[in-house]
Design a protein around this motif. Structure first.
Motif, short mmCIF file in Angstrom:
data_model
loop_
_atom_site.label_atom_id
_atom_site.label_comp_id
_atom_site.label_asym_id
_atom_site.label_seq_id
_atom_site.Cartn_x
_atom_site.Cartn_y
_atom_site.Cartn_z
N MET A 7 93.93 15.29 35.54
CA MET A 7 94.57 14.29 34.69
C MET A 7 93.52 13.40 34.03
O MET A 7 93.63 13.06 32.85
CB MET A 7 95.55 13.46 35.51
N ARG A 8 92.50 13.07 34.78
CA ARG A 8 91.43 12.23 34.21
C ARG A 8 90.68 12.98 33.12
O ARG A 8 90.35 12.41 32.07
CB ARG A 8 90.49 11.82 35.34
N LEU A 9 90.40 14.25 33.35
CA LEU A 9 89.75 15.06 32.32
C LEU A 9 90.64 15.19 31.08
O LEU A 9 90.15 15.20 29.94
CB LEU A 9 89.40 16.44 32.86
N GLY A 10 91.95 15.29 31.29
CA GLY A 10 92.88 15.37 30.16
C GLY A 10 92.86 14.09 29.32
O GLY A 10 92.87 14.16 28.09
N ILE A 11 92.83 12.95 29.99
CA ILE A 11 92.75 11.68 29.25
C ILE A 11 91.44 11.61 28.48
O ILE A 11 91.40 11.20 27.33
CB ILE A 11 92.91 10.49 30.22
N PHE A 12 90.35 12.04 29.11
CA PHE A 12 89.05 12.02 28.43
C PHE A 12 89.07 12.96 27.21
O PHE A 12 88.58 12.60 26.14
CB PHE A 12 87.93 12.41 29.38
N ILE A 51 91.77 3.32 30.33
CA ILE A 51 93.07 3.99 30.23
C ILE A 51 93.36 4.72 31.54
O ILE A 51 94.46 4.63 32.09
CB ILE A 51 93.11 4.95 29.03
N SER A 52 92.38 5.47 32.05
CA SER A 52 92.55 6.18 33.32
C SER A 52 92.80 5.21 34.46
O SER A 52 93.62 5.48 35.34
CB SER A 52 91.30 7.01 33.63
N PHE A 53 92.11 4.09 34.46
CA PHE A 53 92.27 3.11 35.53
C PHE A 53 93.70 2.60 35.59
O PHE A 53 94.27 2.46 36.68
CB PHE A 53 91.30 1.95 35.32
#
Length: 99
Positions: A7-12, A51-53
Motif C-alpha cells: 500500500m505504501r509503494l502504491g501511494i508512492f 499521505i502514507s502516515f
C-alpha cells in the motif's frame, strides 16, 4: 506487513506519477540540468510520506500488532527452551553425583 508495504509503494507510485505530470506540465519547477529525475523522485517521496502516515494509520497498527505477537511468541519459545535446558542440566547433575 506485506500488505502495508504494498500500500505504501502504491501511494508512492501514485505520487510519482502525479509529480511527474505536474513537472512536465510546468506546474512544478524542472530542477537543474540533468537532475530532473532525481527532483521528481524527491518530490514524490516528500509528498507521499505524510499521505502514507495519515492514510495508512490503521494498517500500520495492524502490522504492529502482528509484529508484537510474533516477538511475544518467540520470547515464549525461548523461555520454554531455557526451562527445558535447566531441567535437563539439573537431571544430569543429579545423576552424575553419588548419593
Amino acid at each position: 506487513m506485506l500488505r502495508y508495504t504494498l500500500m505504501r509503494l502504491g501511494i508512492f507510485a501514485g505520487c510519482l506519477l502525479a509529480v511527474w505530470g505536474l513537472v512536465y506540465s510546468g506546474a512544478f519547477p524542472r530542477g537543474f540540468g540533468d537532475s530532473n529525475f532525481l527532483w521528481v523522485l524527491l518530490l514524490a517521496m516528500v509528498i507521499s510520506a505524510p499521505i502514507s502516515f495519515v492514510v495508512l494509520r490503521r494498517e500500520r497498527e495492524r502490522a504492529s500488532v502482528q509484529i508484537v505477537r510474533k516477538v511475544d511468541r518467540a520470547k515464549a519459545d525461548l523461555e520454554a527452551n531455557r526451562s527445558q535446558e535447566d531441567v535437563a542440566d539439573d537431571t544430569t547433575r543429579a545423576q552424575g553425583q553419588p548419593s
